[in-house]
Design a protein around this motif. Sequence first.
Motif, PDB file in Angstrom:
ATOM      1  N   UNK A  62     -18.787  -4.498  -2.676  1.00 51.51           N
ATOM      2  CA  UNK A  62     -17.478  -5.143  -2.791  1.00 51.51           C
ATOM      3  C   UNK A  62     -17.048  -5.220  -4.258  1.00 51.51           C
ATOM      4  N   UNK A  63     -17.973  -5.521  -5.147  1.00 54.52           N
ATOM      5  CA  UNK A  63     -17.658  -5.563  -6.586  1.00 54.52           C
ATOM      6  C   UNK A  63     -17.299  -4.170  -7.112  1.00 54.52           C
ATOM      7  N   UNK A  64     -18.025  -3.157  -6.659  1.00 54.47           N
ATOM      8  CA  UNK A  64     -17.716  -1.779  -7.072  1.00 54.47           C
ATOM      9  C   UNK A  64     -16.325  -1.380  -6.579  1.00 54.47           C
ATOM     10  N   UNK A  65     -15.979  -1.796  -5.376  1.00 53.42           N
ATOM     11  CA  UNK A  65     -14.668  -1.511  -4.811  1.00 53.42           C
ATOM     12  C   UNK A  65     -13.571  -2.215  -5.616  1.00 53.42           C
ATOM     13  N   UNK A  66     -13.816  -3.464  -5.969  1.00 55.16           N
ATOM     14  CA  UNK A  66     -12.862  -4.226  -6.782  1.00 55.16           C
ATOM     15  C   UNK A  66     -12.661  -3.547  -8.138  1.00 55.16           C
ATOM     16  N   UNK A  67     -13.747  -3.121  -8.763  1.00 52.60           N
ATOM     17  CA  UNK A  67     -13.677  -2.472 -10.081  1.00 52.60           C
ATOM     18  C   UNK A  67     -12.971  -1.117 -10.001  1.00 52.60           C
ATOM     19  N   UNK A  68     -13.119  -0.429  -8.894  1.00 54.76           N
ATOM     20  CA  UNK A  68     -12.499   0.888  -8.712  1.00 54.76           C
ATOM     21  C   UNK A  68     -10.981   0.790  -8.720  1.00 54.76           C
ATOM     22  N   UNK A  69     -10.446  -0.259  -8.123  1.00 52.68           N
ATOM     23  CA  UNK A  69      -8.999  -0.436  -8.110  1.00 52.68           C
ATOM     24  C   UNK A  69      -8.266   0.596  -7.277  1.00 52.68           C
ATOM     25  N   UNK A  70      -8.658   0.741  -6.020  1.00 51.38           N
ATOM     26  CA  UNK A  70      -8.019   1.720  -5.137  1.00 51.38           C
ATOM     27  C   UNK A  70      -6.536   1.404  -4.962  1.00 51.38           C
ATOM     28  N   UNK A  71      -5.735   2.445  -5.031  1.00 49.93           N
ATOM     29  CA  UNK A  71      -4.280   2.310  -4.882  1.00 49.93           C
ATOM     30  C   UNK A  71      -3.856   2.783  -3.501  1.00 49.93           C
ATOM     31  N   UNK A  72      -2.798   2.164  -3.007  1.00 46.04           N
ATOM     32  CA  UNK A  72      -2.291   2.509  -1.674  1.00 46.04           C
ATOM     33  C   UNK A  72      -1.624   3.876  -1.683  1.00 46.04           C
ATOM     34  N   UNK A  73      -2.016   4.706  -0.737  1.00 44.00           N
ATOM     35  CA  UNK A  73      -1.349   5.978  -0.525  1.00 44.00           C
ATOM     36  C   UNK A  73      -0.271   5.791   0.530  1.00 44.00           C
ATOM     37  N   UNK A  74       0.134   6.888   1.135  1.00 44.73           N
ATOM     38  CA  UNK A  74       1.164   6.778   2.178  1.00 44.73           C
ATOM     39  C   UNK A  74       0.616   5.992   3.365  1.00 44.73           C
ATOM     40  N   UNK A  75       1.511   5.346   4.074  1.00 45.50           N
ATOM     41  CA  UNK A  75       1.140   4.520   5.220  1.00 45.50           C
ATOM     42  C   UNK A  75       0.987   5.414   6.447  1.00 45.50           C
ATOM     43  N   UNK A  76      -0.192   5.403   7.039  1.00 50.56           N
ATOM     44  CA  UNK A  76      -0.494   6.229   8.214  1.00 50.56           C
ATOM     45  C   UNK A  76      -0.626   5.339   9.447  1.00 50.56           C
ATOM     46  N   UNK A  77       0.111   5.659  10.504  1.00 49.56           N
ATOM     47  CA  UNK A  77       0.081   4.868  11.737  1.00 49.56           C
ATOM     48  C   UNK A  77      -1.269   5.024  12.439  1.00 49.56           C
ATOM     49  N   UNK A  78      -1.818   3.887  12.942  1.00 52.61           N
ATOM     50  CA  UNK A  78      -3.114   3.950  13.639  1.00 52.61           C
ATOM     51  C   UNK A  78      -3.062   4.811  14.894  1.00 52.61           C
TER      52      UNK A  78
END
Length: 161
Positions: free
Chosen positions: A138-154
């Motif tokens: 979770x800390x590695x994910x927070x540090x990575x700072x993933x940005x939102x791409x296009x919104x894909x419908x489930x």
Amino acid sequence: MAAQLWKMPPLVKIYEALGAIGDSRVHLADPSYATVISSSGDKTYTVELDSAARQISSNDNASYWQGYLGYPAIAVLLLHGLYSPRPETLTALAGVPWKELNTRFRNDYARTLDDVLARAVAHGADPAEIRAEAAAILEALRAYGARRGKRLRPPSPSRPI
């Protein structure tokens, strides 16, 4: 304009991602596209990744409806080197019926996690090590700072033919 950051997921989604990897349900087609089969096997999620921009799109329900990075995207990021989980952790979290447990416990993730860790202990795993590893991810994910791409419908569940 820069893409918006993903919200951080509940900790249980890290465990679900590890379970998906442990079950070999994550399939990397190429560096920018992957699919992840749900724990119940009735859905296949799509994950698109632009590593250079740290931009990720995923069509799982959490990503689409809740706005946090869901377990399929987390699993793909792990396989792309965000963090290397211990094989023992992957084995301990393999075979968990996540959808069934989340439904049974009405999405009370603390209860789901208690059940999952009890299963892991029954198979000889150390829950403290698993918890520590999930927190590190979770800390590695927070540090990575993933940005939102296009919104894909489930996707809809697959229906037998």
